[in-house]
Design a protein around this motif. Structure first.
Motif, PDB file in Angstrom:
ATOM      1  N   THR A  18       0.837  -1.194   0.000  1.00 29.24           N
ATOM      2  CA  THR A  18       0.000   0.000   0.000  1.00 29.24           C
ATOM      3  C   THR A  18       0.872   1.244   0.000  1.00 29.24           C
ATOM      4  O   THR A  18       1.670   1.457   0.910  1.00 29.24           O
ATOM      5  N   GLU A  20       0.911   5.397  -0.027  1.00 28.80           N
ATOM      6  CA  GLU A  20       0.109   6.566   0.315  1.00 28.80           C
ATOM      7  C   GLU A  20       0.920   7.811  -0.024  1.00 28.80           C
ATOM      8  O   GLU A  20       2.108   7.899   0.292  1.00 28.80           O
ATOM      9  N   TRP A 102      -8.471  -0.693  -9.731  1.00 26.55           N
ATOM     10  CA  TRP A 102      -7.286  -0.412 -10.528  1.00 26.55           C
ATOM     11  C   TRP A 102      -6.863  -1.678 -11.240  1.00 26.55           C
ATOM     12  O   TRP A 102      -6.910  -2.756 -10.666  1.00 26.55           O
ATOM     13  N   GLU A 107      -6.720  -1.158  -5.828  1.00 23.98           N
ATOM     14  CA  GLU A 107      -7.754  -0.151  -5.611  1.00 23.98           C
ATOM     15  C   GLU A 107      -7.079   1.152  -5.214  1.00 23.98           C
ATOM     16  O   GLU A 107      -6.059   1.154  -4.528  1.00 23.98           O
ATOM     17  N   VAL A 108      -7.657   2.259  -5.666  1.00 27.05           N
ATOM     18  CA  VAL A 108      -7.169   3.586  -5.297  1.00 27.05           C
ATOM     19  C   VAL A 108      -8.288   4.323  -4.576  1.00 27.05           C
ATOM     20  O   VAL A 108      -9.440   4.332  -5.027  1.00 27.05           O
ATOM     21  N   VAL A 123      -3.935  10.128  -1.470  1.00 25.78           N
ATOM     22  CA  VAL A 123      -4.154   9.053  -2.436  1.00 25.78           C
ATOM     23  C   VAL A 123      -3.569   7.780  -1.824  1.00 25.78           C
ATOM     24  O   VAL A 123      -2.386   7.737  -1.470  1.00 25.78           O
ATOM     25  N   HIS A 125      -3.078   3.846  -2.659  1.00 26.85           N
ATOM     26  CA  HIS A 125      -3.111   2.811  -3.700  1.00 26.85           C
ATOM     27  C   HIS A 125      -2.797   1.484  -3.033  1.00 26.85           C
ATOM     28  O   HIS A 125      -1.680   1.261  -2.573  1.00 26.85           O
ATOM     29  N   ARG A 126      -3.805   0.597  -2.980  1.00 23.67           N
ATOM     30  CA  ARG A 126      -3.698  -0.685  -2.265  1.00 23.67           C
ATOM     31  C   ARG A 126      -3.493  -1.852  -3.228  1.00 23.67           C
ATOM     32  O   ARG A 126      -3.870  -1.800  -4.378  1.00 23.67           O
ATOM     33  N   VAL A 137       4.414   3.033  -9.916  1.00 24.14           N
ATOM     34  CA  VAL A 137       3.201   3.693  -9.439  1.00 24.14           C
ATOM     35  C   VAL A 137       3.553   4.880  -8.542  1.00 24.14           C
ATOM     36  O   VAL A 137       2.936   5.946  -8.638  1.00 24.14           O
ATOM     37  N   TRP A 141       2.144   8.485  -9.465  1.00 27.31           N
ATOM     38  CA  TRP A 141       1.281   9.315  -8.624  1.00 27.31           C
ATOM     39  C   TRP A 141       1.979  10.613  -8.255  1.00 27.31           C
ATOM     40  O   TRP A 141       1.362  11.684  -8.261  1.00 27.31           O
TER      41      TRP A 141
END
Length: 177
Positions: A18, A20, A102, A107-108, A123, A125-126, A137, A141
């Motif tokens: 994950t 962040e 995603w 998932e975001v 944000v 992103h998992r 990623v 981001w």
């Protein structure tokens, strides 16, 4: 606000899969929400794609990173001019939360919190599948959010691909192997 005291430009791993990343943006919250949900505004910093504002509805996101900045820089080999991703809205609480699926099973989640006359955008992103994807990623981001900050602040952002390539090296260095 504790989140503001710990604001770091770089994404951090809050769990092994994950990432962040946060940005403080000029408000009001409704303006930042529009940059997340309105296709034309989102196209200016991330990806186009109409959103029907209802959990469970599909969304097609269309990236054209060469068009995000006045000069795109050199696109790395293996990256197409356009990328399309089929997603779905998983969480919706306007103007505070937007969750989407995603590609690849992740998932975001976008979370917005007022912070005086500014807005804290987080944000999350998992379920990132591996370190290589996490590095890409993270750089992605980071660069997309830097462009968002520039857009809402009326500034010219750094060329997308030049920034992404620089950030990819930095995330490779920062994220533990």
């Amino acid at each position: 606000m504790n989140d503001l005291a710990n604001l770091n430009a770089y994404g951090v791993l809050t769990e092994p899969a994950t990432l962040e990343i946060q940005r403080l943006l000029p408000g009001p919250i409704e303006r930042v929400w529009a940059y997340l949900t309105d296709s034309e505004l989102r196209r200016q910093w991330l990806a186009a794609g109409h959103m029907q504002m209802q959990a469970g509805t599909p969304v097609e996101l269309v990236w054209r990173n060469d068009e995000l900045t006045s000069m795109s820089g050199r696109r790395p080999d293996g990256f197409p001019e356009e990328h399309r991703m089929q997603s779905q809205i998983t969480e919706l609480d306007p103007p505070r939360k937007l969750g989407i699926t995603w590609e690849g099973g992740g998932e975001v989640l976008f979370e917005l919190k007022p912070a005086g006359d500014k807005v804290l955008l987080k944000v999350i992103h998992r379920r990132l599948p591996n370190r290589d994807v996490t590095v890409m990623v993270g750089a992605g981001w980071h660069m997309h959010l830097d462009i968002l900050v520039a857009r809402v602040s009326g500034e010219e952002p750094e060329p997308f691909w030049d920034g992404w390539s620089r950030l990819r090296k930095e995330y490779d260095r920062r994220l533990a192997a």
